[in-house]
Every structure is written in structure tokens, then in C-alpha cells.
Scaffold this motif. Structure first.
Motif, mmCIF file in Angstrom:
data_model
loop_
_atom_site.group_PDB
_atom_site.id
_atom_site.type_symbol
_atom_site.label_atom_id
_atom_site.label_comp_id
_atom_site.label_asym_id
_atom_site.label_seq_id
_atom_site.Cartn_x
_atom_site.Cartn_y
_atom_site.Cartn_z
ATOM 1 N N ALA A 178 0.838 -1.207 0.000
ATOM 2 C CA ALA A 178 0.000 0.000 0.000
ATOM 3 C C ALA A 178 0.868 1.250 0.000
ATOM 4 C CB ALA A 178 -0.934 -0.009 1.215
ATOM 5 N N THR A 179 1.957 1.234 0.757
ATOM 6 C CA THR A 179 2.878 2.367 0.784
ATOM 7 C C THR A 179 3.525 2.545 -0.581
ATOM 8 O OG1 THR A 179 3.312 2.011 3.121
ATOM 9 C CG2 THR A 179 4.926 3.337 1.920
ATOM 10 N N TYR A 180 3.942 1.422 -1.190
ATOM 11 C CA TYR A 180 4.561 1.505 -2.519
ATOM 12 C C TYR A 180 3.596 2.150 -3.512
ATOM 13 C CZ TYR A 180 7.894 -2.008 -0.700
ATOM 14 O OH TYR A 180 8.819 -2.689 0.020
ATOM 15 N N GLN A 181 2.321 1.728 -3.483
ATOM 16 C CA GLN A 181 1.337 2.278 -4.427
ATOM 17 C C GLN A 181 1.124 3.763 -4.173
ATOM 18 O OE1 GLN A 181 -0.715 0.733 -7.298
ATOM 19 N NE2 GLN A 181 -0.253 2.894 -7.437
ATOM 20 N N SER A 182 1.143 4.182 -2.899
ATOM 21 C CA SER A 182 0.891 5.596 -2.581
ATOM 22 C C SER A 182 1.995 6.515 -3.094
ATOM 23 C CB SER A 182 0.711 5.773 -1.073
ATOM 24 O OG SER A 182 1.951 5.636 -0.390
ATOM 25 N N ARG A 183 3.169 5.981 -3.357
ATOM 26 C CA ARG A 183 4.304 6.790 -3.814
ATOM 27 C C ARG A 183 4.340 6.998 -5.320
ATOM 28 N NH1 ARG A 183 8.729 3.481 -0.844
ATOM 29 N NH2 ARG A 183 8.274 4.063 1.287
ATOM 30 N N VAL A 184 3.569 6.224 -6.062
ATOM 31 C CA VAL A 184 3.661 6.289 -7.515
ATOM 32 C C VAL A 184 2.304 6.584 -8.139
ATOM 33 C CG1 VAL A 184 5.668 4.757 -7.634
ATOM 34 C CG2 VAL A 184 3.380 3.774 -7.769
ATOM 35 N N GLU A 185 2.325 7.222 -9.306
ATOM 36 C CA GLU A 185 1.079 7.526 -10.013
ATOM 37 C C GLU A 185 0.604 6.351 -10.853
ATOM 38 O OE1 GLU A 185 1.285 11.220 -12.117
ATOM 39 O OE2 GLU A 185 2.172 12.261 -10.407
ATOM 40 N N ARG A 186 1.519 5.487 -11.256
ATOM 41 C CA ARG A 186 1.151 4.343 -12.089
ATOM 42 C C ARG A 186 0.398 3.308 -11.238
ATOM 43 N NH1 ARG A 186 4.565 -0.004 -10.888
ATOM 44 N NH2 ARG A 186 6.339 0.621 -9.615
ATOM 45 N N GLU A 187 -0.425 2.513 -11.908
ATOM 46 C CA GLU A 187 -1.049 1.383 -11.216
ATOM 47 C C GLU A 187 -0.035 0.234 -11.211
ATOM 48 O OE1 GLU A 187 -5.379 -0.296 -11.330
ATOM 49 O OE2 GLU A 187 -4.255 -1.242 -12.971
ATOM 50 N N ILE A 188 0.241 -0.281 -10.028
ATOM 51 C CA ILE A 188 1.188 -1.385 -9.908
ATOM 52 C C ILE A 188 0.626 -2.598 -10.640
ATOM 53 C CG2 ILE A 188 2.168 -3.038 -8.255
ATOM 54 C CD1 ILE A 188 2.555 -0.688 -6.324
ATOM 55 N N ARG A 189 1.453 -3.178 -11.491
ATOM 56 C CA ARG A 189 1.026 -4.341 -12.269
ATOM 57 C C ARG A 189 1.025 -5.594 -11.403
ATOM 58 N NH1 ARG A 189 4.865 -3.078 -17.520
ATOM 59 N NH2 ARG A 189 3.461 -1.587 -18.512
ATOM 60 N N LEU A 190 -0.013 -6.406 -11.593
ATOM 61 C CA LEU A 190 -0.125 -7.706 -10.927
ATOM 62 C C LEU A 190 -0.246 -8.778 -11.997
ATOM 63 C CD1 LEU A 190 -2.770 -7.069 -8.106
ATOM 64 C CD2 LEU A 190 -0.299 -6.908 -7.951
ATOM 65 N N PHE A 191 0.475 -9.857 -11.795
ATOM 66 C CA PHE A 191 0.442 -10.983 -12.719
ATOM 67 C C PHE A 191 0.080 -12.249 -11.966
ATOM 68 C CE2 PHE A 191 3.252 -7.987 -14.719
ATOM 69 C CZ PHE A 191 3.012 -8.119 -16.072
ATOM 70 N N ARG A 192 -0.683 -13.097 -12.618
ATOM 71 C CA ARG A 192 -0.910 -14.455 -12.112
ATOM 72 C C ARG A 192 -0.101 -15.385 -13.003
ATOM 73 N NH1 ARG A 192 -6.127 -14.668 -10.889
ATOM 74 N NH2 ARG A 192 -5.636 -14.658 -8.675
ATOM 75 N N LEU A 193 0.742 -16.195 -12.368
ATOM 76 C CA LEU A 193 1.521 -17.184 -13.096
ATOM 77 C C LEU A 193 0.878 -18.541 -12.872
ATOM 78 C CD1 LEU A 193 5.193 -16.208 -12.163
ATOM 79 C CD2 LEU A 193 3.781 -15.360 -14.025
ATOM 80 N N GLU A 194 0.512 -19.184 -13.966
ATOM 81 C CA GLU A 194 -0.103 -20.514 -13.893
ATOM 82 C C GLU A 194 0.790 -21.508 -14.597
ATOM 83 O OE1 GLU A 194 -4.757 -19.259 -13.771
ATOM 84 O OE2 GLU A 194 -3.702 -18.945 -15.671
ATOM 85 N N ARG A 195 0.822 -22.709 -14.061
ATOM 86 C CA ARG A 195 1.679 -23.766 -14.638
ATOM 87 C C ARG A 195 1.255 -24.065 -16.057
ATOM 88 N NH1 ARG A 195 4.081 -27.038 -10.156
ATOM 89 N NH2 ARG A 195 3.552 -25.869 -8.273
ATOM 90 N N ARG A 196 2.262 -24.210 -16.924
ATOM 91 C CA ARG A 196 2.041 -24.614 -18.315
ATOM 92 C C ARG A 196 2.238 -26.124 -18.403
ATOM 93 N NH1 ARG A 196 6.382 -21.329 -20.215
ATOM 94 N NH2 ARG A 196 7.221 -23.192 -21.190
ATOM 95 N N THR A 197 1.454 -26.745 -19.265
ATOM 96 C CA THR A 197 1.610 -28.182 -19.459
ATOM 97 C C THR A 197 2.129 -28.530 -20.860
ATOM 98 O OG1 THR A 197 -0.721 -28.326 -20.058
ATOM 99 C CG2 THR A 197 -0.150 -28.802 -17.776
ATOM 100 N N ASP A 198 2.396 -27.488 -21.663
ATOM 101 C CA ASP A 198 2.833 -27.739 -23.035
ATOM 102 C C ASP A 198 4.298 -28.124 -23.131
ATOM 103 O OD1 ASP A 198 2.699 -24.201 -23.884
ATOM 104 O OD2 ASP A 198 4.067 -25.263 -22.583
#
Length: 165
Positions: free
Chosen positions: A145-165
């Protein structure tokens, strides 16, 4: 709450407080990843120092411009489904961290999780899915929350899911 949903121990609370400071944001990006990479290499993937405080992975993804493999130690939020959430906080500094641009350009990547290499596919989260993950991330590690309050950009969030290929 500490990672894993338990009450934060005094040591964890101290680290959370320190990691929310601007001084930490200036120093940590230069020290923590280098230390993690070195210890991880020396222990053949068995130890990730920062994972003693927060769960962590070593992300290997092709560079967005170079196409070369880029290895980055990152804190992560493991999910019960076996996936992971990565938070592109950049320690509350301006600009998205490079690894986030690499994942957008090349979502197929690998993580080293507890010494095991796992192929994954990354998805940049948005909308309600992002909001739910952000709420969970704030519970997991309140300094975000502190990190987000310091920047104007929206912090990117990624979900990593296992690949089976």
C-alpha cells in the motif's frame, strides 16, 4: 497479517516497517536481487535469502527487446491453486520494473520455486480479478500500500499458472 495468513511476528513487523521507507526503496533494488541471485546460484537453487521473509521465485523470462533470458528473484504470493501472484511494485519507485514488460511481451516463462524449475504462463490482471488479487496482496504484505501511494502508475499484478505444453 504475515505471509500465509498468520499474525505478524515482531521481526516481520519490523521488516515491513523498514521495507516501507524511501531509503529501503533506494537501496533494496540494488542489493536484494544481487544477493538473492548469488546465494541461489551457490546453493544450486536450494536457498533464496529473501524467501526467509516472503515466499520467492526466480523468474526467467525472455527480454522484451533482446529476446535473451532474464533471471529475476522476486517475492511472490503463492495461491492454493498452485499459481503465484507477482506484484510489480518496484519497491515504490517510479516506472514499472523491467520484468513486467518482459512478461507482457513474452508471457511464457519459467519460475524456480523451492529449487524446482516450473514452466508458467503469465497473465496481467485487470478489473475485478486484479482488485481481488490486490486486496489479497495487501493482506499478505501491507507495505505494498505504501509503494502504491508513492507512484502515479497502477502497480502491475500478474498471475503465473503452470504450463503443461
Amino acid at each position: 497479517m504475515a505471509p500465509g495468513g498468520r499474525s505478524a511476528a515482531p521481526g516481520v513487523r519490523l521488516v515491513q516497517k523498514v521495507s516501507s521507507t524511501r531509503a529501503f526503496a533506494k537501496i533494496a533494488p540494488h542489493v536484494v536481487p544481487a544477493m538473492d541471485r548469488t546465494v541461489h546460484r551457490l546453493t544450486r537453487g536450494k536457498v533464496l535469502l529473501s524467501a526467509k521473509m516472503l515466499p520467492g521465485v526466480i523468474l526467467t523470462v525472455r527480454g522484451a527487446k533482446s529476446g535473451l533470458p532474464r533471471r529475476t528473484p522476486l517475492a511472490c504470493m503463492p495461491e492454493e491453486s498452485g499459481s503465484w501472484i507477482l506484484v510489480g511494485s518496484n519497491f515504490g519507485r517510479p516506472g514499472h520494473p523491467a520484468w513486467t514488460g518482459n512478461l507482457i511481451a513474452h508471457p511464457d516463462a519459467d519460475v524456480n520455486w523451492r529449487g524446482t524449475d516450473i514452466p508458467v504462463r503469465a497473465r496481467l490482471l485487470s478489473g475485478d480479478e486484479r482488485a481481488a488479487a490486490w486486496g489479497a496482496a495487501l493482506t499478505f504484505w501491507p507495505p505494498y500500500a505504501t509503494y502504491q501511494s508513492r507512484v502515479e502508475r497502477e502497480i502491475r499484478l500478474f498471475r503465473l499458472e503452470r504450463r503443461t505444453d
